[in-house]
Enzyme design. Structure first.
Site, PDB file in Angstrom:
ATOM      1  N   LYS A  62      15.205  54.224  22.338  1.00 10.25           N
ATOM      2  CA  LYS A  62      16.056  54.300  21.139  1.00 10.25           C
ATOM      3  C   LYS A  62      16.349  55.758  20.807  1.00 10.25           C
ATOM      4  O   LYS A  62      15.435  56.595  20.828  1.00 10.25           O
ATOM      5  CB  LYS A  62      15.350  53.603  19.975  1.00 10.25           C
ATOM      6  CG  LYS A  62      16.175  53.508  18.697  1.00 10.25           C
ATOM      7  CD  LYS A  62      15.409  52.761  17.599  1.00 10.25           C
ATOM      8  CE  LYS A  62      16.221  52.584  16.331  1.00 10.25           C
ATOM      9  NZ  LYS A  62      15.482  51.838  15.285  1.00 10.25           N
ATOM     10  N   SER A 131      18.192  48.253  13.304  1.00  8.20           N
ATOM     11  CA  SER A 131      18.803  49.467  13.784  1.00  8.20           C
ATOM     12  C   SER A 131      18.612  49.692  15.287  1.00  8.20           C
ATOM     13  O   SER A 131      19.279  50.544  15.853  1.00  8.20           O
ATOM     14  CB  SER A 131      18.221  50.657  13.024  1.00  8.20           C
ATOM     15  OG  SER A 131      16.831  50.784  13.258  1.00  8.20           O
ATOM     16  N   SER A 155      14.029  46.332  11.843  1.00  7.36           N
ATOM     17  CA  SER A 155      14.860  46.881  12.917  1.00  7.36           C
ATOM     18  C   SER A 155      14.402  46.574  14.330  1.00  7.36           C
ATOM     19  O   SER A 155      15.088  46.929  15.291  1.00  7.36           O
ATOM     20  CB  SER A 155      14.977  48.394  12.766  1.00  7.36           C
ATOM     21  OG  SER A 155      15.809  48.720  11.675  1.00  7.36           O
TER      22      SER A 155
END
Lengths: 412, 412
Positions: A62, A131, A155
């Site tokens: 990420k 996210s 997330s």
């Protein structure tokens, strides 16, 4: 999807070279990512170790997680082209296991609520969630066998549910967040995404250096499962409720004792106060960006931080006290139950790309610091998932229960 | 030394312009630092706000704390010239109060045990302590009215004691560590250094946005003080013991009730296990540096991390449980006492520059997360300090008790 376990078996048996495994991932990305938009940067000539328990496993990182060989751009123009000096602790750990941190995956800006430019692989008109948008979509699209995400509200579990992949938000600080951009230091937690529960159990056991997490035969025989609707967070969609029922019946078929669990009021209060802790800390964590680049913050995060300026230390302290109180009570709950079974999300991935969906069934558990697993429930249409939660530090138990349900669901 | 309170009074009364106050600091640094070696980089043309409760206050920032306008070099060649993108959260906060983050202060490499190139301003053949070496020495030499340090073992209180300055290691996470290089996430804590207790109380109240920390009149009338020798950590030097007695008598003269306090065995165990928590986390936090630059790590930190590779998750978990247990028991102790009075260090700053001294009287309190204040005890020769400790979150109380002793000591 790409199975980590299967790839590792082929590599162990000499039927697949680590370099070849990574090349296959590169080919899949080249083919599929132009449509999905999950990858923001990639290492064109990765060093592929021949040895190590994760040799040949390409990992997506990420893009709020620092990498020394790839930019870390936080999903924000403020960090366009930004190149950290060092790898985050978890990236170093992956390398030491032989894994290849091949690509950075799309994140919403600073892991907030503004959507990234990623679509749901199951229907490109729907959000992949956030996210950890790129992380979930890349695994779902068969582009990566393993990827890292983070959760502050929902997330990890939410995008995993929307994209139909297995994921675990680990116990708080089980995985080191050193080198991960902070949103809220009391909440930010790393998670792993993979094709199946055994895949993420294997990966977590190795990364955390805790072999007991991956003892597949250790699933409690007659595990006591609390079926929890989280009424304080509102209702779920009918098909989410149906998926939860199916998971509960599968758990019973696997030998579990499933009982309804209504949480005491302390949990509703803690759930309600989560945003105060999160935003009071985010205001400090993102103070430089706010003071110097307010105009470059996206349309949800900017006003969220505007509002956060008004929060007081007294509000924060009170919220922390309530959370502490609820964490204590949760120990009692886990005296009666081996695991909690609940919603991963209010329903399937919403249509449209202007929202990443709702974290209301995830927030409480992030605040409690307990391990949470998303288990996809097979069926038609966009994916649905259920959430399996265990006591703090019992990540292996959450995974074992999830695995027994996964197996029972596969039997049908 | 430069008094923050006095500078601010002169500025408030219009007798000193913020720009002039900063210029005076620059002149003092230019004159004195060539000998002291406390400053590693400085802003040649600082922006000096005219407004704000800390306008005109030049601040030294320990060089493991990120600054967007100055390199952050971690006391290590691995980060030579390294320029972060953003300010650490606490640096942003200082700017928002009008303060000027003027210089970076020397740190031991990654805030470890290897000495920085700083000398003790009171005797250049003696260590200033570490790891916040430059921070403590710069304040002691009258080069800065305020400076930031961090403590993982004893890196705030020890150098403050050796250099004869007031300092507080705040309650765990009272001050945000976002943008501070991690050594151990369960232990790393920010601290403030200044010329006097009122100075650091003022600064902490403003930075933490908690005015109650600076209520000077709020010193408990007859505070109950536990005089604690920390026998589990060994004995202190005779002159440290004498300074502690003087502080205890001064406390009594100020109206406190001072009683001997012997801590239960749980604290000795927690004290002993502190290094396991620290080093197990340091191995992860510094994994990139260790894997890629082992040869560039200094002679104490390199072998420390070598040894840390052998630590197990089980050892870490057990140490964390003991610490948790001790933290609970400490609440009972603070039911009986408003503050604990103990050694800041085993004695005066040791001769020589190959060691930063011993943190054995500091470690337990860092692990407990409680606020710790160093109060210099006036006298001949190299400085001596005593440590005042309060319950978690009661930073203002620790400062109020320290202030009452400071005042009584000044009366003689």
């Amino acid at each position: 999807m790409l199975s980590l376990t299967e790839l590792r078996t082929r590599i162990n048996e000499g039927r697949l070279a680590p370099r070849q495994a990574v090349a296959e991932v590169q080919a899949a990305i080249a083919e599929r990512d132009p449509i999905i938009g999950a990858i923001v940067s990639s290492d064109p000539e990765p060093i592929v170790p021949e040895e190590g328990p994760l040799a040949g496993i390409a990992v997506g990182i990420k893009d709020i997680i620092d990498t020394a060989h790839l930019p870390t751009q936080m999903g924000s123009p403020i960090y366009r082209g930004w190149q950290p000096r060092a790898d985050a602790a978890i990236v170093s750990r992956l390398r030491s296991l032989g894994a290849v941190p091949l690509v950075k995956t799309a994140t919403t800006a600073f892991a907030g609520l503004d959507p990234a430019a990623t679509v749901n692989p199951h229907d490109h008109g729907h959000t992949p969630g956030g996210s950890s948008s790129g992380t979930a979509a890349a695994v779902a699209a068969g582009m990566l066998p393993l990827a890292l995400g983070t959760q502050t509200g929902g997330s990890v579990i939410r995008p995993a549910a929307f994209c139909g992949v297995a994921a675990i938000k680990a116990s708080f600080r089980l995985l080191p967040t050193v080198g991960v951009k902070t949103f809220s230091w009391a909440l930010d937690t790393l998670g792993l995404f993979g094709a199946s529960i055994p895949d993420i159990a294997r990966a977590l056991a190795l990364i955390a250096d805790r072999p007991e997490i991956d003892l597949a035969d250790d699933a409690p025989r007659a595990s006591r499962i609390g079926l929890c609707l989280q009424g304080f967070a509102g209702e779920a969609d009918p098909d989410a409720a149906e998926a939860l029922s199916r998971a509960a019946r599968a758990a019973e078929a696997a030998g579990a004792i499933v009982t309804d669990l209504t949480l005491p009021d302390a949990f509703a209060r803690a759930w309600e106060l989560h945003p105060i802790i999160q935003d009071f800390e985010a205001r400090q964590a993102l103070a430089w960006e706010y003071a110097n680049h307010r105009e470059a913050l996206p349309i949800l995060l900017g006003p969220q931080l505007d509002r956060a300026q008004a929060l007081t230390a007294a509000q924060y302290d009170a919220a922390r006290r309530e959370a502490h109180h609820a964490r204590r009570q949760l120990k009692d709950v886990f005296g009666e139950f081996d695991a909690i079974l609940t919603y991963s999300a209010p329903g399937r991935a919403p249509r449209g790309l202007t929202s990443t969906g709702d974290a209301r069934f995830n927030r409480l558990w992030t605040l409690m610091g307990v391990p949470c697993v998303n288990l996809p429930v097979p069926g038609d249409g966009l994916p649905l998932g259920v959430q399996i939660i265990a006591r703090f530090g019992r990540d292996g138990q959450a995974l074992a229960v999830a695995r027994s349900i996964e197996t029972a669901l596969a039997r049908g």
